[in-house]
Enzyme design. Structure first.
Site, short mmCIF file in Angstrom:
data_model
loop_
_atom_site.label_atom_id
_atom_site.label_comp_id
_atom_site.label_asym_id
_atom_site.label_seq_id
_atom_site.Cartn_x
_atom_site.Cartn_y
_atom_site.Cartn_z
N ALA A 72 -66.08 -76.57 13.96
CA ALA A 72 -66.18 -77.13 15.42
C ALA A 72 -67.55 -77.71 15.57
O ALA A 72 -68.44 -77.33 14.91
CB ALA A 72 -65.59 -76.06 16.21
N GLN A 74 -69.76 -76.86 17.60
CA GLN A 74 -70.61 -75.70 17.78
C GLN A 74 -70.46 -74.52 16.77
O GLN A 74 -70.77 -73.38 17.09
CB GLN A 74 -70.56 -75.03 19.06
CG GLN A 74 -71.30 -75.82 20.31
CD GLN A 74 -72.93 -75.95 20.02
OE1 GLN A 74 -73.50 -75.26 19.42
NE2 GLN A 74 -73.37 -77.13 20.21
N SER A 75 -69.95 -75.00 15.63
CA SER A 75 -69.77 -74.07 14.60
C SER A 75 -71.02 -73.13 14.00
O SER A 75 -72.03 -73.92 13.64
CB SER A 75 -69.30 -74.54 13.39
OG SER A 75 -69.27 -73.70 12.21
N ASN A 76 -71.01 -71.71 14.13
CA ASN A 76 -71.88 -70.92 13.69
C ASN A 76 -71.83 -70.84 12.09
O ASN A 76 -73.05 -70.80 11.59
CB ASN A 76 -71.69 -69.60 14.24
CG ASN A 76 -71.67 -69.69 15.78
OD1 ASN A 76 -72.69 -69.91 16.47
ND2 ASN A 76 -70.41 -69.31 16.32
N CYS A 78 -71.14 -73.40 10.12
CA CYS A 78 -71.92 -74.62 9.64
C CYS A 78 -73.18 -74.33 9.77
O CYS A 78 -73.95 -74.73 8.69
CB CYS A 78 -71.23 -75.74 10.29
SG CYS A 78 -69.73 -76.30 9.79
#
Ligand SMILES: *Cc1c(COP(=O)(O)O)cnc(C)c1O
Length: 325
Positions: A72, A74-76, A78
């Site tokens: 997403a 705000q992917s942590n 990634c």
């Protein structure tokens, strides 16, 4: 420790195991503890760092040069993948769902700082775009390595089985562990580790986005594939994989009262920051289960903090902050 696979070592381990003495405001509630995997050390930390120690070892073993994964906005996952790539001298391409946001903040800001190339899906199916991106990278000779959604495959699961051994070695034995569960790798690893290293309490995954049946099936499969890869015999009983989907609220990433309340309580009573998407939903669910008596007052409970802190900055408007002065 497993002898099957040697991970890289870049996480700050073991992460602290701490007592939460002020959260419940009373003497007679469950005995609450917290495992600080928000402190795994890599560019603000989080649970994906443990998985990436295994995934990157595999990538380097096969001579990969570019990490590719998706998530997403705000992917942590990634953000930690971008940091792990920087740390090991690999390139990183992230496939993020949607269009470029107006404001570059939180994890997206960090993705850019960490040098990742971002591909926006703009309405196309994220999994398809990721595979296309991978194919193109292969054709261009970039030696890509595909990290699955959430880093959840046998390697990510093994990392969390080892994390279970870590908390047992820290002296934790309790009635229950509560965590935020999404792509399932963390919970699958804890369940596998519980079987391998002897944790007998419950492991309650608070689902962040999927219905309980669907997530239970994913976690069960992950335990099965990982244990057969490790060549160990692990029995999964009815109830081994426990998923609670009562806190999905308005959907993934939508901050409601449960999340705001948990963020507020952890911050003001313990000085601990939760993220709005995952850990606030799980912690809020845990507090509600305590309130309802679904978690009993004589239990010893560990909240496994899985990270996500930088997302706070992208959700400033949605988090209701109560003034206590
Ligand atoms: C990814 C993530 C989770 C969920 O972990 P899974 O292994 O995908 O189930 C929980 N909390 C945070 C902060 C995360 O980034």
């Amino acid at each position: 420790m497993n002898e099957k696979f040697e991970p890289l070592r870049f996480a700050h381990l073991p992460t602290p195991l701490e007592h939460l003495s002020r959260l419940l405001n009373r003497e007679d509630g469950p005995d609450l503890w917290i495992k600080r995997d928000d402190q795994t050390g890599l560019a603000f930390g989080g649970n994906k760092t443990r998985k990436l120690e295994y995934l990157l070892a595999d990538a380097l073993n096969i001579g990969a040069r570019t990490l590719i994964t998706r998530g997403a906005i705000q992917s942590n996952h990634c953000r930690q993948t971008a940091a792990a790539a920087a740390r090991t001298g690999l390139n990183c391409t992230l496939v993020l769902t949607g269009d470029p946001p107006e404001e570059i903040t939180g994890n997206v800001l960090l993705d850019e700082l960490l040098g990742a190339l971002i591909v926006w899906t703009s309405g196309n199916d994220p999994e398809t775009v990721m595979h296309q991106t991978f194919g193109e990278a292969q054709e261009r000779g970039l030696k890509p390595y595909l990290i699955p959604y959430g880093g959840s495959n046998h390697l990510g699961v093994l990392a969390y089985a080892e994390a279970m051994q870590e908390v047992i070695q820290q002296g934790f034995s309790g009635d229950r562990i509560v965590l935020a569960s999404s792509s399932g790798g963390t919970q699958a690893g804890l369940c596998l580790g519980a079987a391998l290293y002897g944790f007998e309490g419950k492991i309650t995954g608070i689902s962040v986005d999927l219905p309980a049946g669907e997530l239970t099936e994913i976690i069960t499969k992950l335990i099965e594939t990982t244990s057969s890869w490790l060549d160990v015999n692990v029995q999964i009983h009815e109830g081994t994989v426990e998923v609670n989907d009562a806190y999905l609220g308005e959907g993934y990433g939508v901050v409601g009262e449960i999340e705001s309340g948990a963020i507020d309580a952890f911050a003001k009573k313990e000085g601990i920051l939760l993220d709005p998407v995952y850990t606030a939903r799980a912690a809020g669910g845990m507090l509600d289960m305590i309130h309802r008596g679904e978690i009993e007052s004589d239990e010893k409970v560990l909240f496994w903090h899985t990270g996500g802190t930088p997302a706070i900055f992208a959700y400033g408007e949605e988090i209701t902050v109560e003034s206590s002065q």
